[in-house]
Design an enzyme around this catalytic site. Structure first.
Site, PDB file in Angstrom:
ATOM      1  N   ASP A  39     -29.646  49.090 -76.522  1.00  0.00           N
ATOM      2  CA  ASP A  39     -28.492  48.076 -76.191  1.00  0.00           C
ATOM      3  C   ASP A  39     -27.409  48.646 -75.562  1.00  0.00           C
ATOM      4  OD1 ASP A  39     -27.954  47.675 -77.930  1.00  0.00           O
ATOM      5  OD2 ASP A  39     -28.379  45.272 -77.823  1.00  0.00           O
ATOM      6  N   HIS A 242     -21.459  78.740 -74.567  1.00  0.00           N
ATOM      7  CA  HIS A 242     -21.051  76.660 -74.571  1.00  0.00           C
ATOM      8  C   HIS A 242     -21.385  76.222 -76.222  1.00  0.00           C
ATOM      9  CE1 HIS A 242     -21.708  76.934 -69.923  1.00  0.00           C
ATOM     10  NE2 HIS A 242     -20.821  77.276 -69.940  1.00  0.00           N
ATOM     11  N   ASP A 259     -12.009  75.970 -75.891  1.00  0.00           N
ATOM     12  CA  ASP A 259     -12.399  75.848 -74.625  1.00  0.00           C
ATOM     13  C   ASP A 259     -12.338  74.287 -74.465  1.00  0.00           C
ATOM     14  OD1 ASP A 259     -12.987  75.108 -71.825  1.00  0.00           O
ATOM     15  OD2 ASP A 259     -14.545  77.437 -71.868  1.00  0.00           O
ATOM     16  N   ASP A 270      -8.920  72.158 -67.899  1.00  0.00           N
ATOM     17  CA  ASP A 270     -10.188  73.256 -68.492  1.00  0.00           C
ATOM     18  C   ASP A 270      -9.292  74.513 -69.067  1.00  0.00           C
ATOM     19  OD1 ASP A 270     -11.742  74.694 -69.359  1.00  0.00           O
ATOM     20  OD2 ASP A 270     -13.008  75.261 -67.496  1.00  0.00           O
ATOM     21  N   HIS A 349     -20.377  86.122 -67.660  1.00  0.00           N
ATOM     22  CA  HIS A 349     -19.613  85.144 -67.058  1.00  0.00           C
ATOM     23  C   HIS A 349     -18.847  85.002 -65.751  1.00  0.00           C
ATOM     24  CE1 HIS A 349     -16.249  84.249 -68.947  1.00  0.00           C
ATOM     25  NE2 HIS A 349     -16.696  84.395 -70.329  1.00  0.00           N
ATOM     26  N   HIS A 353     -13.771  79.126 -60.881  1.00  0.00           N
ATOM     27  CA  HIS A 353     -14.720  77.826 -60.646  1.00  0.00           C
ATOM     28  C   HIS A 353     -13.639  77.125 -59.602  1.00  0.00           C
ATOM     29  CE1 HIS A 353     -13.908  76.012 -64.085  1.00  0.00           C
ATOM     30  NE2 HIS A 353     -14.230  76.481 -65.157  1.00  0.00           N
ATOM     31  N   HIS A 360     -16.507  71.599 -63.183  1.00  0.00           N
ATOM     32  CA  HIS A 360     -17.194  72.824 -61.948  1.00  0.00           C
ATOM     33  C   HIS A 360     -17.116  71.972 -61.129  1.00  0.00           C
ATOM     34  CE1 HIS A 360     -18.826  75.022 -65.721  1.00  0.00           C
ATOM     35  NE2 HIS A 360     -18.108  74.823 -65.436  1.00  0.00           N
ATOM     36  N   GLU A 383     -11.024  82.591 -66.144  1.00  0.00           N
ATOM     37  CA  GLU A 383     -11.492  83.175 -67.384  1.00  0.00           C
ATOM     38  C   GLU A 383     -12.214  84.337 -68.055  1.00  0.00           C
ATOM     39  OE1 GLU A 383     -14.031  80.002 -68.170  1.00  0.00           O
ATOM     40  OE2 GLU A 383     -14.069  79.319 -66.006  1.00  0.00           O
ATOM     41  N   TYR A 387     -16.801  89.379 -74.879  1.00  0.00           N
ATOM     42  CA  TYR A 387     -18.037  88.953 -76.591  1.00  0.00           C
ATOM     43  C   TYR A 387     -18.749  89.663 -76.740  1.00  0.00           C
ATOM     44  CZ  TYR A 387     -16.927  84.663 -73.413  1.00  0.00           C
ATOM     45  OH  TYR A 387     -16.028  83.768 -72.637  1.00  0.00           O
ATOM     46  N   ARG A 405     -11.902  84.624 -74.791  1.00  0.00           N
ATOM     47  CA  ARG A 405     -11.486  83.799 -73.873  1.00  0.00           C
ATOM     48  C   ARG A 405     -10.098  83.847 -73.722  1.00  0.00           C
ATOM     49  NH1 ARG A 405     -15.570  81.497 -73.040  1.00  0.00           N
ATOM     50  NH2 ARG A 405     -15.640  78.713 -73.294  1.00  0.00           N
ATOM     51  N   GLU A 407      -8.362  81.176 -70.890  1.00  0.00           N
ATOM     52  CA  GLU A 407      -8.242  80.771 -69.389  1.00  0.00           C
ATOM     53  C   GLU A 407      -7.273  79.956 -68.969  1.00  0.00           C
ATOM     54  OE1 GLU A 407     -11.838  77.072 -69.764  1.00  0.00           O
ATOM     55  OE2 GLU A 407     -12.231  77.577 -67.719  1.00  0.00           O
TER      56      GLU A 407
HETATM   57 MN    MN Z   1     -14.177  76.998 -67.216  1.00  0.00          MN
END
Ligand code: MN
Length: 445
Positions: A39, A242, A259, A270, A349, A353, A360, A383, A387, A405, A407
């Site tokens: 609940d 991710h 990130d 972001d 990637h 975006h 996104h 970004e 890797y 990365r 960004e």
């Molecule tokens: Mn991003």
């Protein structure tokens, strides 16, 4: 805390209707609560389209707009006041206050919807709604049946539904000045949280402890929380795009990739930064980092109205591939490697975006089969990343398990762009300086 005045939302609803024919009927549902366990529910997050048009943060509501309708154009269906329920789950706005505070012509209890909607539908020339919403769609079919049953002389019902999401996406893509203010605040808080993470990071801390430092800063500064699951990946974990488990101990000598971004008044920050756990980059880390930074700065330098995200991405790919060849990580001719997409083992990637109420964000990327030109007021990310998987074959082990990365959030201006996330350093000197305890402004961004 900055709040948008009600006039902004009324004006957005008018602007949306302005592009549509008379008697067009628009339906935009709110989000509903989602059960987390038995609940208890997940924290409520309003639907972005609904929020954009109403500024109303309760579940179980429906926005109804009908241009040129005799009894008003802007309607809200929402939960009724209920003293007992409100004791448990908090104050509900109710109908009377919805009219006054949210600027609706009329507000009805949600339970009245099956009574009211067929009346409107009987006069509608067109219907616009998010067509992928199955619950709304099945309700809509029921209302159509009601029209046939109750209004026998209705000549014709709208023959089709048009997807409202795309129309709204185009509106939301261009940010108005008051939205840009909120996005700057989301970016500022996100940047400060990344600074905090750099300042407190020490070997042998857990990744989730850095996550806690970031999210503490988000809340302390008035953000509602993270705008997506915070990624804190050290060592090999930085190569998992991710990675949100954030469970490992961070080792001296490794890099950590963060990130994470704050959500402020619904708008997403972001940011990704990658830095050494112990505060000093190794030679290989420096070489690879400098390459990613070069690509990041190159894409920023190319951003202006008329440029396209495809162009930025192509420039980033060319820059990264050239650098990878120089470092001996790719072998061959740059153009041939790009043609064969050989770089995708290291950069798999996209570069950008849209960014806004959704991390996104909505809005078409292509129009008439071509990348759309950037316009003033668009906000997006840049970004680039590299890797090198821990088990990458044919690579000197010195490079294996490096994930980097960088960004930033970028606003397109009349003549170029503004980097909204410049409050957190990204140069090697800037990061090492901040981690050494230098004043962050003095460390140089
Ligand atoms: Mn991003």
């Amino acid at each position: 805390m900055k709040h948008l005045p009600v006039e902004v939302f009324i004006q957005r609803r008018r602007a949306l209707m302005a592009s549509l024919p008379n008697k067009a009927l628009l339906l935009v549902p709110s989000a509903t609560l989602v059960t987390r366990s038995r609940d208890t529910e997940h924290p409520f997050r309003q639907d972005s389209d609904f929020w954009y048009l109403t500024g109303f943060n309760e579940p179980d509501a429906l926005l109804v707009l009908m241009k040129g309708y005799s009894e008003g154009e802007q309607f809200l269906f929402n939960q009724p006041k209920d003293k007992l329920m409100e004791t448990w789950t908090g104050i509900r706005l109710g109908q009377e206050a919805a009219v006054i505070q949210l600027g609706f012509d009329q507000a009805f209890m949600l339970t009245e919807i099956d009574q009211q909607l067929p009346k409107l539908l009987a006069e509608a020339s067109e219907v616009w709604m998010p067509i992928e919403d199955q619950a709304l769609y099945s309700r809509y079919l029921f209302w159509r049946q009601q029209v046939r049953a109750r209004f026998k002389r209705v000549a014709s019902l709208p023959a089709r539904i048009t997807d409202l999401s795309q129309q709204l996406g185009e509106m939301r893509l261009i940010k108005a000045p008051e939205e840009i203010e909120l996005m700057k605040e989301a970016a500022r808080i996100s940047a400060e949280a990344h600074c905090r993470a750099m300042q407190v990071c020490r070997p042998n801390m857990y990744e989730y402890q850095l996550q806690a430092e970031l999210e503490h800063e988000f809340r302390m500064q008035g953000a509602s929380g993270p705008s997506y699951g915070s990624i804190v990946g050290s060592g090999d974990n930085a190569c998992v795009l991710h990675y949100v488990e954030n469970k490992d101990v961070m080792q001296a000598g490794d890099l950590v990739l963060i990130d994470a971004g704050a959500e402020y008044q619904g708008y997403a920050g972001d940011i990704t930064r990658t830095f050494p756990v112990s505060g000093i980059f190794s030679l290989q880390q420096k070489q690879l980092y400098s390459l990613v930074l070069k690509a990041n700065l190159l894409a920023i330098s190319l951003t202006r109205p008329g440029a396209t995200l495809d162009e930025l991405h192509q420039a980033v790919v060319h820059c990264l591939v050239t650098g990878l060849v120089e470092l001996g990580l790719l072998k061959g001719e740059v153009e041939a490697l790009i043609e064969a997409e050989s770089y995708k083992v290291f950069f798999m990637h996209g570069t950008s975006h849209w960014l806004g109420l959704d991390v996104h964000d909505v809005g078409l990327y292509r129009q008439d089969g071509k990348a759309r030109p950037l316009e003033e007021g668009m906000v997006f990310t840049i970004e680039p990343g590299l890797y090198i998987a821990p088990d990458q074959q044919g690579i000197d082990p010195l490079w294996q398990g490096l994930g980097i990365r960088i960004e930033d959030d970028i606003l397109v201006t009349a003549t170029g762009c503004e980097v909204l996330t410049s409050g957190v350093p990204k140069t090697i000197e800037g990061i090492e300086g901040l981690m050494k305890g230098e004043d962050h402004a003095a460390a140089g961004v």
